[in-house]
Design an enzyme around this catalytic site. Sequence first.
Site, PDB file in Angstrom:
ATOM      1  CB  SER A 214      -5.579 -14.928 -59.881  1.00  0.00           C
ATOM      2  OG  SER A 214      -6.167 -16.126 -59.544  1.00  0.00           O
TER       3      SER A 214
ATOM      4  CG  HIS B 109      -3.037 -19.582 -61.238  1.00  0.00           C
ATOM      5  ND1 HIS B 109      -4.674 -19.015 -61.554  1.00  0.00           N
ATOM      6  CD2 HIS B 109      -2.891 -17.982 -59.840  1.00  0.00           C
ATOM      7  CE1 HIS B 109      -4.580 -18.133 -61.114  1.00  0.00           C
ATOM      8  NE2 HIS B 109      -4.414 -17.638 -60.035  1.00  0.00           N
TER       9      HIS B 109
ATOM     10  CG  ASP C 241      -5.473 -21.155 -64.154  1.00  0.00           C
ATOM     11  OD1 ASP C 241      -5.597 -21.878 -62.960  1.00  0.00           O
ATOM     12  OD2 ASP C 241      -4.879 -20.237 -64.877  1.00  0.00           O
TER      13      ASP C 241
END
Length: 511
Positions: free
Chosen positions: A224, A480, A450
């Site tokens: 991320s 995610h 996602d």
Amino acid sequence: MRPSRIRTALAATALLPALLVACGGGSRDGNLLAQKLDWKDCPAPSEAQGGGNPPSPLPGGGTWQCATMEAPLDWSNPKGDTLGIALIRARASGDPGKRIGSLIFNFGGPGGSGVTSLPAFAGDYAKLRTRYDLVSFDPRGVGRSDPVKCKSNAQLDEYFQQDATPDNSAERAQLVNRTKQFNAACEKNSGRTLPHVRTTDAARDMDLMRQVLGDSKLHYFGISYGTELGGVYAHLFPKHVGRAVFDGVVDPTKDPEQSALGQAKGFQLALDNFADDCTSKIEECPIGDTSQDVKNRIAKLLKDLDKKPIPGIFPRQLTQTDATNGIAQSLYSKDFWEYLTAGLEEAYDGDGKILMLLSDSMNGRNQNGEYSNIIPANIAINCADEKPRYTVDDIQRKLPTFRAASPLFGDFLAWGMLSCTNWAVPGAADHPEVSAPGAAPILVVGNTGDPATPYEGARRMVDALGKGVGVELTYKGQGHGAYDSKDKCVQNAVNAYLLDGKVPTAGAVCS
């Protein structure tokens, strides 16, 4: 409070306790490259790291070790004041002769404690540990690394229950006023740190870390926001990039507005997939007869909560903001869909405990009512990085576009762009610079489902890194990130690259 690229590690451990902290010492002789890390057993986590117990022993009886690395407070004055960067490691478990070096993890946020997160995920990385020391850290401003502090726990309880999607001028004025008060508290309590928490600062910390750990190249696993940090590192130090993986990829070409709009679309897609999944099963979906019915009932719940909250976790009430936050948290992983179903069922019956628990997890609140500093750190890093500052008039003009992208999350994410209003430090740029000509190949993994870092960002990261650097791998999945989904195709490709240097074919797909 905007989710803006937030909570990778936290999202993936939504219902798990936080685990740990860092300790140790560095060199005080002014030569930071010569410092020797004082590795010791890890104590219990600090409140800013989330509280809880020290990390459990590693399989086979090994222990986690923690230390503190000194880094310049201001990288433009490297011989000036310093701050401590909290580190954690698990030594490589395999043949010492086959050890590659250290593999440094950043689990995202920005604002997530790597010292807390690495033990929580360590089982997923057991194969990588055969040839690497697994290492993570609390970036500056986070956890034990000179944490940003804004308000007390009681004040945060009140702050997170504010109406984050104002419907009239009075509510808009109240949101702006509370945001200003929060940001003023951050400046009052952490003014020394706020100018020095940019992603470029953290990237320079990682290069110092690489050298102090004794590695000629930085081997890296970023998730991320960790992909943005990795991209910035590659831009600053392309010749120092070793084997690197970016998973759950932030789009480096977007400004804050475009990122928030992308998240609105991403969370709406995840909600659509959740609703489709629930209503397509053989057994009856308990929260709606059709996919649209599920979403209609959620929308009605949020509208009702805006008028009248319901009991949550005593003495707090579940507000519209809490419920929206909790729903978003549950969409970070397909594993949490069952909790969302249960939370909605309860909420329809007037009980908001599960949705509030999910919201608390998103905000870094533990069951003792103590908050980690993930939200203050997230705001501080984003506001130091991002140049644009938005006004109420800006948001109102943009609302129709956000609502078209997501009827449920559009307002929430649009109004979240006010979080840097009156911030004490100017933002650095519209978007990060990640071009890295000459860097070694970087494996960039995108997940088509996602919600937090939409799939398109992976391709844009590959393009921005430059020709011959980014290598894209697509995972057709939900949630995610991809590696922690346990998908064997993804894990095998990543492991083969990190362990054996085998670069996958560009454009490979796992489904």
